[in-house]
Design a protein around this motif. Structure first.
Motif, PDB file in Angstrom:
ATOM      1  N   MET A   1       0.825  -1.196   0.000  1.00 43.56           N
ATOM      2  CA  MET A   1       0.000   0.000   0.000  1.00 43.56           C
ATOM      3  C   MET A   1       0.868   1.259   0.000  1.00 43.56           C
ATOM      4  O   MET A   1       1.273   1.732   1.055  1.00 43.56           O
ATOM      5  N   PRO A   2       1.178   1.795  -1.183  1.00 38.76           N
ATOM      6  CA  PRO A   2       1.950   3.042  -1.240  1.00 38.76           C
ATOM      7  C   PRO A   2       1.050   4.270  -1.041  1.00 38.76           C
ATOM      8  O   PRO A   2      -0.115   4.254  -1.429  1.00 38.76           O
ATOM      9  N   MET A   3       1.614   5.313  -0.427  1.00 42.78           N
ATOM     10  CA  MET A   3       0.902   6.582  -0.221  1.00 42.78           C
ATOM     11  C   MET A   3       1.735   7.711  -0.791  1.00 42.78           C
ATOM     12  O   MET A   3       2.942   7.776  -0.547  1.00 42.78           O
TER      13      MET A   3
ATOM     14  N   GLU B   1      -2.696  -1.883  -9.293  1.00 41.13           N
ATOM     15  CA  GLU B   1      -3.571  -0.727  -9.061  1.00 41.13           C
ATOM     16  C   GLU B   1      -2.800   0.555  -9.339  1.00 41.13           C
ATOM     17  O   GLU B   1      -1.589   0.616  -9.123  1.00 41.13           O
ATOM     18  N   THR B   2      -3.516   1.594  -9.792  1.00 38.72           N
ATOM     19  CA  THR B   2      -2.922   2.901 -10.064  1.00 38.72           C
ATOM     20  C   THR B   2      -3.842   3.985  -9.517  1.00 38.72           C
ATOM     21  O   THR B   2      -5.056   3.844  -9.573  1.00 38.72           O
ATOM     22  N   ASP B   3      -3.230   5.078  -9.006  1.00 37.55           N
ATOM     23  CA  ASP B   3      -4.002   6.218  -8.526  1.00 37.55           C
ATOM     24  C   ASP B   3      -3.168   7.475  -8.745  1.00 37.55           C
ATOM     25  O   ASP B   3      -1.941   7.416  -8.806  1.00 37.55           O
TER      26      ASP B   3
ATOM     27  N   ALA C   1      -3.281   6.967  -3.227  1.00 32.44           N
ATOM     28  CA  ALA C   1      -2.988   5.739  -2.500  1.00 32.44           C
ATOM     29  C   ALA C   1      -3.288   4.560  -3.413  1.00 32.44           C
ATOM     30  O   ALA C   1      -4.352   4.496  -4.011  1.00 32.44           O
ATOM     31  N   GLY C   2      -2.346   3.697  -3.526  1.00 30.44           N
ATOM     32  CA  GLY C   2      -2.567   2.487  -4.303  1.00 30.44           C
ATOM     33  C   GLY C   2      -2.614   1.325  -3.346  1.00 30.44           C
ATOM     34  O   GLY C   2      -1.698   1.136  -2.566  1.00 30.44           O
TER      35      GLY C   2
END
Length: 155
Positions: free
Chosen positions: A112-114, A136-138, A144-145
């Motif tokens: 979970m990167p922020m 996942e991409t954001d 947050a991914g």
């Protein structure tokens, strides 16, 4: 003894018996429910322990994170148990970031990167045996991914 007196006595006896049985049932239910919460906790712990023992097989996954302005990366690093995995944290990681970890049993792989900032971007991937099993991409001011996959051992 007349019939009316006998009927009244029978009705009183039935009421007394019914009241006693109702009191007994309510008392039993209250005691049973009180013991139930302790039993539930013991059962939950026993189930978790048995699942961890039964599914003790290990597997490796690789986490990959790319993007801009990433402040932290949280991930399951292999500690803890299936129901409470230990979360490890990397602060201000050098990008692209990559980490291979060994997990066991039904513990889910998760990263979970922020990222914070006007042009924040995050992309996370989980790879198992070289194949992407979750991505996942954001993007945005706060991105947050969250990549969480099902354990490949669990199916």
């Amino acid at each position: 003894m007349d019939r009316t007196a006998r009927t009244r006595r029978t009705v009183r006896t039935r009421r007394t018996v019914r009241a006693a049985l109702t009191t007994l049932a309510v008392t039993g239910l209250a005691l049973g429910l009180g013991a139930c919460s302790e039993t539930t906790e013991r059962v939950d712990k026993a189930v978790t322990d048995e699942v961890d023992k039964a599914v003790n097989e290990t597997y490796e996954v690789t986490y990959e994170v790319t993007g801009k302005n990433i402040d932290t990366i949280d991930f399951h690093g292999g500690g803890g148990d299936a129901m409470g995995p230990k979360i490890e944290t990397v602060e201000k990681p050098t990008l692209p970031w990559k980490k291979t970890v060994t997990l066991r049993g039904i513990m889910p792989p998760a990263v979970m990167p922020m990222a914070l900032g006007a042009d924040a971007e995050v992309t996370c991937k989980i790879l198992y045996k070289g194949e992407v099993i979750k991505e996942e991409t954001d993007a945005g001011k706060a991105a947050a991914g969250g990549c969480v996959a099902v354990s490949p051992i669990a199916g």
